[in-house]
Design an enzyme around this catalytic site. Structure first.
Site, short mmCIF file in Angstrom:
data_model
loop_
_atom_site.label_atom_id
_atom_site.label_comp_id
_atom_site.label_asym_id
_atom_site.label_seq_id
_atom_site.Cartn_x
_atom_site.Cartn_y
_atom_site.Cartn_z
N GLN A 103 0.95 -1.25 0.15
CA GLN A 103 0.25 0.03 0.09
C GLN A 103 1.00 1.25 0.00
OE1 GLN A 103 -3.17 -0.69 3.26
NE2 GLN A 103 -1.47 -2.24 3.49
N HIS A 121 -1.63 1.50 -4.39
CA HIS A 121 -1.84 3.01 -4.34
C HIS A 121 -1.15 3.69 -4.97
CE1 HIS A 121 -3.80 1.81 -0.16
NE2 HIS A 121 -4.46 1.93 -1.01
#
Ligand code: NAD
Length: 248
Positions: A103, A121
């Site tokens: 992430q 992300h």
């Protein structure tokens, strides 16, 4: 604090895994000097999260950019991979680890040497032009400007990670789901399991039959529901201990 038998068990689980994956969050980079967003020493204690609001960035980039630059370029550029990143790189290099689903947006897994990195992300070290779509590597641009502009036609450049109001890159989410269904052992490092939809990836792995090792300084949403082996402590320290155990 984690005891030796748990470290030995983690090493054994990792060594005998058929399809090993890792899922990382902000905590894996804390020992590299990159703070998490939330919590006591989190970035949002000192800065307004509104700087990552996409419509605000488009309308008032001259307000958001200096703060974005300070956090994600001036500060992140001081960071280097720590023992946890290096352990995951060793695991990939030695043929055990199939992928890291992260992430994080700090590029530290790649800097450590991992090649199979799924960036859920995005990555702050790339910037994309909001006009022509071309991507540029941060090191090739002068970013200490009032507003970063595309070298082609002057469109506004935006860091190529997810701002509030943006959706997850389809390719990353599909690849993460495939890995979650294939893996038989997923190591979770430094993640709360609160950020959706990323938080669903370990759940998908567990539902597909995987075992879960979790490394964190504190218990999380996952600990009771998913985790088979919880190793309490700092990511770099715990990974360093497992790494030593595996080399014995
Ligand atoms: P998060 O879900 O990523 O949580 C951070 C977790 O790390 C917490 O569970 C905390 O207990 C744990 N932790 C803190 N220090 C640790 C250490 N030394 N070792 C092991 N675990 C440790 O939450 P967030 O910070 O709110 O992040 C929100 C989102 O933003 C996430 O997707 C995160 O990955 C991303 N983010 C990325 C970076 C980065 O690229 N380095 C930095 C901040 C946030």
């Amino acid at each position: 604090m984690t005891k030796d038998p748990d470290i030995a068990r983690a090493a054994e689980m990792i060594s005998s895994a058929r399809y090993l994956t890792a899922f990382t969050g902000a905590g894996v980079s804390v020992e590299s000097g990159v703070p998490p967003f939330r919590g006591d020493k989190g970035i949002w204690n000192n800065y307004d999260p509104g700087i990552l609001d996409l419509s605000r960035y488009r309308s008032y980039p001259e307000e958001s950019w200096p703060v974005v630059y300070e956090i994600f370029y001036r500060n992140f550029s001081q960071a280097h991979p720590n023992k946890a990143h290096l352990f995951l790189s060793f695991l990939e290099e030695s043929g055990r680890l199939k992928s890291v689903i992260t992430q994080n947006i700090d590029n530290l897994h790649q800097e450590a040497g991992n090649r199979e990195v799924i960036e859920y992300h995005g990555n702050s070290q790339w910037l994309a032009c909001l006009y022509c779509g071309e991507r540029f590597w941060s090191g090739d641009l002068n970013l200490s400007v009032q507003v970063p502009r595309c070298p082609n036609e002057g469109g506004l450049l935006k860091p190529d990670f997810i701002f509030f109001g943006e959706t997850i890159p389809v390719d990353a989410s599909m690849r993460a789901n495939v890995e979650a269904e294939r893996t038989d052992l997923m190591i979770l490092i430094g993640t709360t399991g609160e950020v959706m939809p990323a938080a669903m990836v370990p759940r998908r792995a567990k539902n597909s039959g995987a075992s879960i090792i979790e490394i964190n300084i504190a218990e999380t949403n996952y600990t009771e529901q998913l985790t088979d082996l919880f190793l309490k402590g700092k990511a770099g320290e715990i990974c360093g201990m497992i790494h030593r155990e595996m080399r014995r």
